[in-house]
Design an enzyme around this catalytic site. Structure first.
Site, PDB file in Angstrom:
ATOM      1  N   ASP A  43       0.855  -1.174   0.000  1.00 19.15           N
ATOM      2  CA  ASP A  43       0.000   0.000   0.000  1.00 19.15           C
ATOM      3  C   ASP A  43       0.894   1.228   0.000  1.00 19.15           C
ATOM      4  O   ASP A  43       1.640   1.467   0.930  1.00 19.15           O
ATOM      5  CB  ASP A  43      -0.907  -0.007   1.234  1.00 19.15           C
ATOM      6  CG  ASP A  43      -1.868   1.169   1.227  1.00 19.15           C
ATOM      7  OD1 ASP A  43      -2.849   1.109   0.469  1.00 19.15           O
ATOM      8  OD2 ASP A  43      -1.628   2.143   1.958  1.00 19.15           O
TER       9      ASP A  43
ATOM     10  N   GLU B 178      -1.116  -1.627  -6.455  1.00 22.56           N
ATOM     11  CA  GLU B 178      -2.318  -1.082  -7.059  1.00 22.56           C
ATOM     12  C   GLU B 178      -1.910  -0.138  -8.172  1.00 22.56           C
ATOM     13  O   GLU B 178      -0.901   0.546  -8.074  1.00 22.56           O
ATOM     14  CB  GLU B 178      -3.080  -0.280  -6.012  1.00 22.56           C
ATOM     15  CG  GLU B 178      -4.212  -1.025  -5.383  1.00 22.56           C
ATOM     16  CD  GLU B 178      -4.891  -0.144  -4.361  1.00 22.56           C
ATOM     17  OE1 GLU B 178      -6.091   0.056  -4.475  1.00 22.56           O
ATOM     18  OE2 GLU B 178      -4.192   0.356  -3.469  1.00 22.56           O
TER      19      GLU B 178
ATOM     20  N   CYS C 185     -11.929  -5.335   6.700  1.00 20.21           N
ATOM     21  CA  CYS C 185     -11.084  -6.104   7.608  1.00 20.21           C
ATOM     22  C   CYS C 185     -10.437  -7.239   6.835  1.00 20.21           C
ATOM     23  O   CYS C 185     -11.130  -8.048   6.220  1.00 20.21           O
ATOM     24  CB  CYS C 185     -11.916  -6.644   8.778  1.00 20.21           C
ATOM     25  SG  CYS C 185     -11.014  -7.826   9.799  1.00 20.21           S
TER      26      CYS C 185
ATOM     27  N   CYS D 162     -11.717 -10.850   8.545  1.00 20.15           N
ATOM     28  CA  CYS D 162     -13.048 -11.431   8.405  1.00 20.15           C
ATOM     29  C   CYS D 162     -13.816 -10.863   7.219  1.00 20.15           C
ATOM     30  O   CYS D 162     -14.897 -11.340   6.888  1.00 20.15           O
ATOM     31  CB  CYS D 162     -13.855 -11.242   9.688  1.00 20.15           C
ATOM     32  SG  CYS D 162     -14.358  -9.531   9.972  1.00 20.15           S
TER      33      CYS D 162
ATOM     34  N   CYS E 292     -11.558  -4.192  14.497  1.00 14.93           N
ATOM     35  CA  CYS E 292     -12.710  -4.692  13.752  1.00 14.93           C
ATOM     36  C   CYS E 292     -13.821  -5.096  14.717  1.00 14.93           C
ATOM     37  O   CYS E 292     -13.581  -5.867  15.647  1.00 14.93           O
ATOM     38  CB  CYS E 292     -12.305  -5.878  12.882  1.00 14.93           C
ATOM     39  SG  CYS E 292     -13.703  -6.659  12.065  1.00 14.93           S
TER      40      CYS E 292
ATOM     41  N   CYS F 252     -14.560  -9.164  14.261  1.00 13.38           N
ATOM     42  CA  CYS F 252     -13.720 -10.250  14.740  1.00 13.38           C
ATOM     43  C   CYS F 252     -12.705  -9.810  15.799  1.00 13.38           C
ATOM     44  O   CYS F 252     -11.963 -10.624  16.339  1.00 13.38           O
ATOM     45  CB  CYS F 252     -12.989 -10.908  13.567  1.00 13.38           C
ATOM     46  SG  CYS F 252     -11.732  -9.869  12.836  1.00 13.38           S
TER      47      CYS F 252
ATOM     48  N   ASP G 292      -2.748   1.101   7.019  1.00 17.20           N
ATOM     49  CA  ASP G 292      -2.056   0.882   5.749  1.00 17.20           C
ATOM     50  C   ASP G 292      -1.690  -0.585   5.530  1.00 17.20           C
ATOM     51  O   ASP G 292      -1.773  -1.108   4.422  1.00 17.20           O
ATOM     52  CB  ASP G 292      -0.797   1.745   5.676  1.00 17.20           C
ATOM     53  CG  ASP G 292      -1.114   3.232   5.797  1.00 17.20           C
ATOM     54  OD1 ASP G 292      -2.246   3.618   5.426  1.00 17.20           O
ATOM     55  OD2 ASP G 292      -0.256   3.986   6.271  1.00 17.20           O
TER      56      ASP G 292
HETATM   57 ZN    ZN Z   1     -12.710  -8.559  11.168  1.00 14.21          ZN
END
Ligand code: ZN
Length: 396
Positions: free
Chosen positions: A190, A274, A327, A330, A346, A349, A356
């Site tokens: 990233d 990217e 995330c 998950c 998150c 989870c 980043d």
């Molecule tokens: Zn998660």
């Protein structure tokens, strides 16, 4: 466990061998370009008449084999791997294009894409010499630094001469630092504003401090130019200073990019980035400022040749996706995430993410798919620069 490792070694061909290498590379390039235009031609025919077959690697290969002897007899004078592997590379380029991972294949240019690949079963290494089909023993500048079954040899011409990248399957995983080249698996990157780059491995590369300082100075100098009378010698002097500073900034940036791309190419056989020309520029003006167009192009160019030289692959993810807010453990979405949130937890989870690094992991997942698990328990660090690796694992 066995892994693949690549070692890039400079070749010391005789004049006749160098000429022969150029001929083989020329044949590979010709086959690739021939295949690309044939592919386009067949696709146009298919569009006009759906009864006509859609092109694919197999069909292109078959078509070339059918005409090779009559139309391109000189192709038979070099190793069969040159055209074969070139068409295989073309097939891969199309696969990556259709999967949205890469741009549409481009024609290869003489002087820029002088390379060919040979299957390992027809390659022998003895001390500091490598035997290539129809070329014989070519001296190398150093010995292969590990032993193992040779998978492939990629021969390429760079500014300073001919190189071979030997790809071997090795058993021994204990590598010294100096040896540790092209060993580890895939990595997602990233590129950012706060750090130069965050890696899916948890590592971060800072933007050089000198870069930010020089940028501040540049803005001040540019203002001073605009305040000076047009045509005055003071203005000319100020313009000259701006030019010199631009050059300095470009040098700092180039140094930082070289360090980053060398590290990436040395430690990973698959690198995923990217395409900022698609993603960032419109969505994120901050990013545009910190790492603008020109340097992304430079970053990509360096990565391309360094990764390829080591027999690895560069995947450029074309489409934009909400990488920061998802995330990587998950798949849950954190819609509330603000640009100022550097670390977040998150709700789904409980994973703690560095913004980043989480984005880099998502990118890796997107590109390499189910073969990578980028999850585990634990934290992603404090958001400060750290070399600490997260507990997440990469593997199949
Ligand atoms: Zn998660």
């Amino acid at each position: 466990v066995s892994i693949h490792r690549a070692h890039l070694i400079k070749l010391k061909p005789t004049a006749a061998q160098a000429e022969a290498l150029a001929r083989v590379a020329g044949t590979a390039r010709f086959a690739y370009n021939w295949g690309l235009s044939k592919w386009q031609e067949l696709y146009d025919k298919h569009l006009a008449d759906p009864q006509q077959p859609k092109p694919n690697e197999f069909l292109i290969r078959k078509t070339l084999n059918a005409v090779k002897r009559d139309e391109f007899p000189w192709m038979l004078e070099v190793t069969k791997y040159a055209p074969e592997e070139a068409l295989r590379a073309l097939g891969r380029a199309y696969t990556n294009f259709f999967a949205g991972r890469a741009k549409y294949p481009k024609f290869k240019k003489k002087g820029r894409h002088d390379r060919f690949r040979v299957d390992g079963k027809d390659v022998q290494v003895d001390g500091s010499a490598v035997k290539l089909p129809k070329l014989g023993w070519v001296p190398m500048r150093e010995e292969l630094r590990f032993s193992g079954k040779i998978i492939s040899a990629t021969i390429s011409r760079r500014a300073s001469g001919w190189f071979v990248s030997l790809n071997a399957e090795v058993e021994d995983l204990t590598l010294t630092d100096a040896e540790n080249q092209g060993a580890a698996g895939a990595v997602g990157i990233d590129l950012g504003l706060h750090t130069l780059a965050a890696l899916s491995t948890g590592e971060k590369f800072d933007s050089p401090k000198a870069y930010a300082l020089a940028q501040t100075r540049l803005r001040r100098l540019q203002q001073s130019v605009s305040r000076k009378v047009k045509g005055s010698s003071n203005r000319k002097k100020a313009v000259l200073r701006v030019g010199r500073l631009h050059e300095r900034i470009a040098n700092i940036r180039s140094d930082a990019l070289h360090k980053l791309t060398t590290h990436l190419a040395a430690h990973h056989d698959t690198v995923v980035i990217e395409d900022l020309h698609v993603k960032g520029m419109v969505k994120n003006s901050h990013l545009a400022k910190s790492l603008h167009d020109a340097s992304f192009g430079e970053f990509r160019r360096q990565l391309e040749y360094k990764v390829e030289a080591r027999g690895g692959q560069l995947i450029i993810a074309d489409r934009w996706f909400p990488s920061s807010k998802t995330c990587s453990c998950c798949g849950g979405l954190n819609a509330e995430l603000k640009l100022s949130d550097r670390v977040w937890t998150c709700a789904g989870c409980g994973a703690v993410h560095d913004r980043d690094i989480n984005a880099a992991k998502n990118l890796l997942k997107l590109a390499v798919g189910a073969t990578v698990t980028v999850c585990g328990e634990g934290s992603a660090g404090s958001g400060e620069s750290t070399n600490e690796t997260t507990l997440c694992e990469t593997g199949s």
